[in-house]
Write a protein that holds these residues in place. Structure first.
Motif, PDB file in Angstrom:
ATOM      1  N   GLN A 163       0.858  -1.195   0.000  1.00  0.00           N
ATOM      2  CA  GLN A 163       0.000   0.000   0.000  1.00  0.00           C
ATOM      3  C   GLN A 163       0.889   1.237   0.000  1.00  0.00           C
ATOM      4  O   GLN A 163       1.432   1.640   1.037  1.00  0.00           O
ATOM      5  CB  GLN A 163      -0.908  -0.029   1.232  1.00  0.00           C
TER       6      GLN A 163
ATOM      7  N   ARG B  46      -6.682   5.782  -2.714  1.00  0.00           N
ATOM      8  CA  ARG B  46      -7.427   5.357  -1.536  1.00  0.00           C
ATOM      9  C   ARG B  46      -7.151   3.877  -1.262  1.00  0.00           C
ATOM     10  O   ARG B  46      -7.288   3.046  -2.151  1.00  0.00           O
ATOM     11  CB  ARG B  46      -8.921   5.570  -1.745  1.00  0.00           C
TER      12      ARG B  46
ATOM     13  N   GLU C 299      -7.452   0.094  -0.508  1.00  0.00           N
ATOM     14  CA  GLU C 299      -8.529  -0.854  -0.735  1.00  0.00           C
ATOM     15  C   GLU C 299      -8.442  -1.977   0.287  1.00  0.00           C
ATOM     16  O   GLU C 299      -7.376  -2.294   0.807  1.00  0.00           O
ATOM     17  CB  GLU C 299      -8.440  -1.427  -2.144  1.00  0.00           C
ATOM     18  N   SER C 300      -9.586  -2.565   0.509  1.00  0.00           N
ATOM     19  CA  SER C 300      -9.623  -3.696   1.429  1.00  0.00           C
ATOM     20  C   SER C 300      -8.881  -4.872   0.804  1.00  0.00           C
ATOM     21  O   SER C 300      -9.058  -5.174  -0.390  1.00  0.00           O
ATOM     22  CB  SER C 300     -11.074  -4.082   1.726  1.00  0.00           C
ATOM     23  N   THR C 301      -8.072  -5.500   1.627  1.00  0.00           N
ATOM     24  CA  THR C 301      -7.310  -6.642   1.115  1.00  0.00           C
ATOM     25  C   THR C 301      -8.236  -7.816   0.853  1.00  0.00           C
ATOM     26  O   THR C 301      -9.279  -7.976   1.493  1.00  0.00           O
ATOM     27  CB  THR C 301      -6.234  -7.064   2.131  1.00  0.00           C
ATOM     28  N   GLU C 302      -7.830  -8.648  -0.091  1.00  0.00           N
ATOM     29  CA  GLU C 302      -8.652  -9.780  -0.494  1.00  0.00           C
ATOM     30  C   GLU C 302      -8.222 -11.038   0.264  1.00  0.00           C
ATOM     31  O   GLU C 302      -7.024 -11.319   0.408  1.00  0.00           O
ATOM     32  CB  GLU C 302      -8.514 -10.011  -1.996  1.00  0.00           C
TER      33      GLU C 302
END
Length: 941
Positions: free
Chosen positions: A49, A54, A56-59
Motif C-alpha cells: 500500500q 485510496r 482498498e480492502s485486502t482480499e
C-alpha cells in the motif's frame, strides 16, 4: 431541538450498522445476539500500500474448509438451543458471524461492528422512536481461532466488557486477566503443551532439536516456555527460528538452509498451518525427508499441511490434538447444507464454489472471471451431491475445534439460562439481585460466565478456572500414510493428562508409532553418540552441554546404562569390574589360618612353644645338676614360661581380627616380652654384682635374695601392665575394615593410639638395652655360669629385629602388618631361646661330663685367677713407674692377695725361673696355666 439531534445520531448509526463490517457474513436476528469470528480463509493477499490512491480492502485467499465447518458448528448449536424447550424457552438466539481471514485487520474490522451496535443501545433512544427493527446488541462473541487474532480482538472487546470465548486460541499470554478482562476459552492453554512437548523429547531421549515458532502472540510465548522447559531437562536447542506466512522467499530459503545444515533431526514447531506451510513447501522442493516434526495443536491436524504431496516430508509427525468430542445430529446438519437452503449464511455460496470448483449464478467471482481477473470455472446448479466431494468439511470423525465451538455456544446459553432462572436475593449482582433477561447487557453475561458450572448434553463438566481457562487433556497423534489412497491418517498413539502428577502425565504406545511412515526404530537426534555403559559424558569446551565425549569411568565407579551423565561410585564393600558396567563384592583378606603364610607362622609359633616346653622339661628333670643350679633355676623357669607366652601371643595375630583379639594381642605380646627381658636383666645383673664384689657380705646375699629378684621382675612387668591398662581404657584397639585398597577389603586392627603402641614397644626396648649393657659387661664371666656372651648376642638379635620392625610396620598394609609383627615376635623369641638355653641343654643332654661341680668350680677359679693376675700385673706396673720416678732401679716381684703354693726347682744358670701356682678347692686341685717371666736380677740385696 433535542429530538432532532437524537434523530440525526440514530440515522447516522443506523447507516453505519447497515454498511460497517465485512461485506460477507452469516446473520440471523433474535432476541439475544451472539457474535462469531471464524477463519474462512487462511490469509489475505500481500499488497504494497503506497497510499498513492485510496487504500482498498485486502482480499482473502485460500479457502479454509475446516473453518467453514467450525462456523457451521456455531449455527448448529444456536438452532439446537432455539429448538430446545428446556434451555432458554421463549427466547431466540440470533447471530452475526464474520470471516477473520486469519488476519488481525479483518478480525478487528468485524469486531468494530459488534462494539458500534453496543454503543447505539447505550444511548436509550426508545423514547424518541420505534427501534424494534434495529439489530440488538451483541452480548458475547465466539472466537477467534488464532492467538494473535484473539489477542487483538480481546483488547477491543475488553474495553466494553463483552465476553469473548475462543475455541482455538491457546496462547498462555491470554490467561492474564489484568490485560484481557473479558477473554475466556474452551481450549487448554499451551502452558501445558510446551511442558508436554519437552516431556516427549525427554521420553525419546533426544537432546539436540530445532525450534520454530510463528512470529506472533501464539508462537513467541509458546516457544519461550518450551525453551525454559528444555533448559530444566538439560536438552539443547540447536536452532531457534521465527517464521510467518508473509516471509519473503529468500527468508524461507535461508531458514531451510540452516535446518538442512543442522545435525538435529527433530523440529519442534509452535505455529499455525498457514505460517508453517511455506517452510514445508521449500523442504518438499529440496526433498529433505530425514526430519521428525513435533507439531503443536495449531497445525497438528490442519488440512493445509496434511496433504498427500507433503507426506514425504511430514509423514511420521508427532502432534498434539485436542480431545475429540461428539455432537449428536451434527453429521446430518453438515450434509444438508445447500446454497438455496442457507439464505442466512452467505458463506455457503463460496463454500459450494470451492467444493465443486465452479461458479454459481449471479456470483461476483463469476463476473470477475469474465473480466479476466480470476481463472475460469464452469457453472454449478447448487444441487450437486455434497457427499461425493472430498474435502475436510465432512471429516467429522474427530471433532475437536468444532466441539470447542459447540461447547462455547452452550456455555453462553447456560449463562443466560442461569440469569433467566435467577431467584432474587441469590443473584450475582449488587444486593444479590438478578439481571433482567430482556434488558441483558454484555457485562452481566460476563459475570455469569465466570461463575459457570454445568454439565453439557454429553455429561461433561464445564467450568472455567480463575484464569478463565478450562481443564483438559491432549491426544498425541502420529501422521501415517493411508495404504488405500496415500492420504494422511491421524493415528492416536497416546495422551497427555494435565491433571496427573508430574512424571506420569505422559503415555505413549511406541508400537503404534511409524517414523518417516514405515520405520519403528526411534530416530537419533543427539549432538553426540550415546555413551555405552561403563562410560560417562565428558564436557567439550566451547560446546553446549548436549555435545560431549565419552569418558571411561574411573576405578571404583560404574555406569550401567547408556548416556550416563556421571559414573556412580561403588559401595565401600564393592569394586567396579573390568568394563566398569557393574560392581562386584571386594575380596576380604586377613592373615588367615588357612593360607600357606598363616599356616607357616602358626607352625613356627607352635614349634617355639614345644621347644620352650621341651627346654623347661629338661631343666625340671635335671634341676639338681650344677649347671641348672648355677643359672638360677627359679628365674630360668619364669624365663621359659615367659617365652612360652611370647610364642603363644603370636597366635593371636593370626585369624580374622575381632574386637577382643585386637585388644588382647598387643598387651599379651608386650607383657610377655617385658617379663622375659626382666628375668634376663635380673639374672645378669645379679651375677655381675656378685662377681665384681671384692668381699661378698651378708648384705649382698640379702639384697640379691630370690624374693627380691622376683619382686624386681614383678615391678618391671607391672609398669608394662599399667601402660596396657591406660591404653585399653582411653583408646582401645578395635577391628577395622580398610576399604582404601582396590578390589580388596583388609580386615585389620585399629590400634586406637599409636603413641600407646610406641610406649609399649619403647619400654620393652629400654629394658632390652639395659639388659644388653649388663650382659656386655659380664661377657667374660664364667661361661658355664651365665653365658653372658650369648645373652649379648640375643639382645643384639632383639634390637636388630625390632629396629627393623618399625619401618616395616609403617610401610606395609593389610594382613602384612600382622605378619610383620608375628615374624618380629618369633624371631626375637627364637633368638632368646636359642642363645640362652640351647647351649645348656646341649651340655645337659650330650656332655654330662661337663655338668659337674668340679667343672663349675674350675671355671670359677679360672675366672678368679685371671682377675688376680690382671690385678698383679697392674700393681707391678704401677710400682715400676713409682721407682722410676725416684731414680731407683729395683726389681719387683709379682704378688697376689691370694695365697699360692709353689714348688721351686733349680734352673740352669742364665735361665728364667718358672712358677706354677696351685689352688685347692675342697677335694680338687686345679693347675692354673699362668706363667710369669722375670728378668734376672743383678741388683744387690
Amino acid at each position: 431541538m433535542r429530538f432532532y439531534l437524537y434523530y440525526l445520531v440514530l440515522l447516522g448509526f443506523s447507516s453505519v450498522i447497515s454498511t460497517y463490517g465485512p461485506h460477507q457474513r452469516a446473520q440471523k436476528t433474535g432476541d439475544i445476539l451472539l457474535g462469531g469470528l471464524f477463519p474462512m480463509h487462511f490469509g489475505v493477499t500481500s499488497k504494497d500500500q503506497d497510499l498513492a490512491a485510496r487504500p482498498e480492502s485486502t482480499e482473502c485467499v485460500r479457502y479454509n474448509f475446516r473453518g467453514f465447518r467450525w462456523l457451521q458448528a456455531m449455527i448448529f448449536a444456536i438452532e439446537e438451543i432455539n429448538n430446545s424447550s428446556t434451555l432458554l424457552p421463549n427466547i431466540t438466539l440470533g447471530y452475526r458471524i464474520f470471516d477473520t481471514c486469519n488476519t488481525v485487520s479483518k478480525a478487528l474490522e468485524a469486531t468494530l461492528s459488534f462494539v458500534a451496535q453496543n454503543k447505539i443501545d447505550s444511548l436509550n433512544l426508545d423514547e424518541f422512536c420505534n427501534c424494534t427493527d434495529h439489530i440488538p446488541s451483541t452480548i458475547a462473541v465466539v472466537g477467534a481461532s488464532g492467538s494473535a487474532v484473539s489477542t487483538a480482538v480481546a483488547n477491543l472487546l475488553g474495553l466494553f466488557y463483552i465476553p469473548q470465548i475462543s475455541y482455538a486460541s491457546s496462547s498462555r499470554l491470554l490467561s492474564n486477566k489484568n490485560q484481557f478482562k473479558s477473554f475466556m476459552r474452551t481450549i487448554p492453554t499451551d502452558e501445558h503443551q510446551a511442558t508436554a512437548m519437552a516431556d516427549i523429547i525427554d521420553y525419546f531421549q533426544w537432546n539436540w532439536v530445532i525450534a520454530v515458532a510463528s512470529d506472533d502472540e501464539y508462537g513467541r510465548p509458546g516457544i519461550e516456555k518450551f525453551e525454559k522447559e528444555m533448559e530444566e531437562r538439560d536438552i539443547c536447542i540447536h536452532l531457534s527460528e521465527l517464521i510467518s506466512q508473509y516471509f519473503e522467499e529468500w527468508q524461507i530459503q535461508g531458514l531451510v538452509d540452516r535446518i538442512e545444515n543442522s545435525s538435529a533431526k527433530v523440529i519442534v514447531v509452535f505455529a499455525s498451518g498457514p505460517d508453517i506451510e511455506p517452510l514445508i513447501k521449500e523442504m518438499v522442493r529440496r526433498n529433505i525427508t530425514d526430519r521428525i516434526w513435533l507439531a503443536s495443536e495449531a497445525w497438528a491436524t490442519t488440512s493445509l499441511i496434511a496433504k498427500p504431496e507433503y507426506l514425504d516430508v511430514v509423514v511420521g509427525t508427532i502432534g498434539f490434538a485436542l480431545r475429540a468430542g461428539e455432537i449428536p445430529g451434527f453429521k446430518d446438519f453438515l450434509q444438508e447444507v445447500t446454497p438455496k437452503k442457507s439464505s442466512h449464511n452467505e458463506f455457503v455460496r463460496e463454500f459450494w464454489e470451492e467444493t465443486f470448483n465452479c461458479y454459481l449464478e449471479d456470483s461476483q467471482r463469476l463476473r470477475d472471471s469474465e473480466n479476466g481477473s480470476t481463472s475460469f470455472r464452469p457453472l454449478c446448479t447448487g444441487e450437486e451431491d455434497i457427499m461425493g466431494a472430498e474435502t475436510p468439511y465432512l471429516d467429522y470423525t474427530h471433532l475437536r475445534i468444532s466441539y470447542n465451538v459447540y461447547v462455547a455456544v452452550h456455555s453462553i446459553a447456560q449463562a443466560l439460562q442461569d440469569i433467566l432462572t435467577c431467584i432474587p436475593g441469590r443473584g450475582l449482582f449488587s444486593n444479590n439481585s438478578c439481571a433482567d433477561i430482556k434488558k441483558i447487557e454484555a457485562w452481566q453475561v460476563l459475570k455469569q460466565l465466570r461463575h459457570l458450572n454445568f454439565s453439557n448434553s454429553m455429561g461433561e463438566k464445564v467450568h472455567f478456572d480463575e484464569n478463565a481457562d478450562p481443564s483438559g487433556n491432549y491426544t498425541i497423534i502420529n501422521w501415517h500414510r493411508s495404504p488405500e489412497d496415500g492420504s494422511v491418517v491421524f493415528e492416536e498413539v497416546g495422551f497427555y493428562n494435565m491433571r496427573a502428577k508430574r512424571g506420569v502425565q505422559l503415555f505413549i504406545d511406541n508400537t503404534k508409532i511409524l517414523w518417516n511412515g514405515y520405520n519403528t526404530e526411534v530416530p537419533f537426534s543427539n549432538c553426540s553418540e550415546d555413551c555405552e555403559p561403563g562410560t560417562r559424558k565428558g564436557i567439550i569446551e566451547s560446546m553446549p552441554t548436549c555435545c560431549f565425549e565419552c569418558t571411561e569411568c574411573s576405578e571404583g565407579e560404574y555406569s550401567d546404562h547408556k548416556d550416563a551423565s556421571v559414573c556412580t561410585k561403588c559401595p565401600n564393600d564393592s569394586w567396579s569390574n573390568e568394563n566398569h558396567t557393574s560392581c562386584f563384592l571386594k575380596e576380604i583378606e586377613f592373615l588367615s589360618w588357612t593360607e600357606p603364610f598363616g599356616i607357616a607362622l602358626a607352625l613356627c609359633s607352635v614349634l617355639g612353644v614345644f621347644l620352650t616346653a621341651f627346654v623347661m622339661g629338661v631343666f625340671i628333670k635335671f634341676r639338681n645338676t650344677p649347671i641348672v643350679k648355677a643359672t638360677n633355676r627359679e628365674l630360668s623357669y619364669l624365663l621359659l614360661f615367659s617365652l612360652i607366652c611370647c610364642f603363644s601371643s603370636s597366635l593371636i595375630f593370626i585369624g580374622e581380627p575381632q574386637d577382643w583379639t585386637c585388644r588382647l594381642r598387643q598387651p599379651a605380646f608386650g607383657i610377655s616380652f617385658v617379663l622375659c627381658i626382666s628375668c634376663i636383666l635380673v639374672k645378669t645383673n645379679r651375677v655381675l654384682l656378685v662377681f665384681e664384689a671384692k668381699i661378698p657380705t651378708s648384705l649382698h646375699r640379702k639384697w640379691w635374695g630370690l624374693n627380691l629378684q622376683f619382686l624386681l621382675v614383678f615391678l618391671f612387668t607391672f609398669v608394662q601392665v599399667m601402660i596396657c591398662v591406660v591404653w585399653l581404657y582411653n583408646a582401645p584397639p578395635a577391628s577395622y575394615r580398610n576399604h582404601d585398597i582396590d578390589e580388596i577389603i583388609f580386615i585389620t586392627c585399629n590400634e586406637g593410639s599409636m603413641m600407646a603402641l610406641g610406649f609399649l614397644i619403647g619400654y620393652t626396648c629400654l629394658l632390652a638395652a639395659i639388659c644388653f649393657f649388663f650382659a656386655f659387661k659380664s661377657r667374660k664371666l664364667p661361661e658355664n655360669f651365665t653365658e653372658a656372651k650369648f645373652i649379648t648376642f640375643s639382645m643384639l638379635i632383639f634390637f636388630i629385629v625390632w629396629i627393623s620392625f618399625i619401618p616395616a610396620y609403617f610401610s606395609t598394609y593389610g594382613k602384612f602388618v600382622s605378619a610383620v609383627e608375628v615374624i618380629a615376635i618369633l624371631a626375637s623369641s627364637f633368638g632368646l631361646l636359642a642363645c640362652i638355653f640351647f647351649n645348656k641343654v646341649y651340655i645337659i643332654l650330650f656332655k654330662p661330663s661337663r655338668n659337674t661341680i668340679e667343672e663349675v668350680r674350675c671355671s670359677t677359679a679360672a675366672h678368679s685367677f685371671k682377675v688376680a693376675a690382671k690385678a698383679t700385673l697392674r700393681h707391678s706396673s704401677a710400682s715400676r713407674k713409682r721407682s722410676s720416678s725416684v731414680g731407683g732401679s729395683c726389681a719387683s716381684t709379682p704378688s697376689s692377695s691370694i695365697s699360692l703354693k709353689t714348688n721351686d726347682n733349680d734352673s740352669p744358670s742364665g735361665q728364667q725361673r718358672i712358677h706354677k701356682p696351685r689352688v685347692s678347692f675342697g677335694s680338687g686341685t686345679v693347675t692354673l696355666s699362668l706363667s710369669f717371666e722375670e728378668s734376672r736380677k743383678n741388683s744387690m740385696k
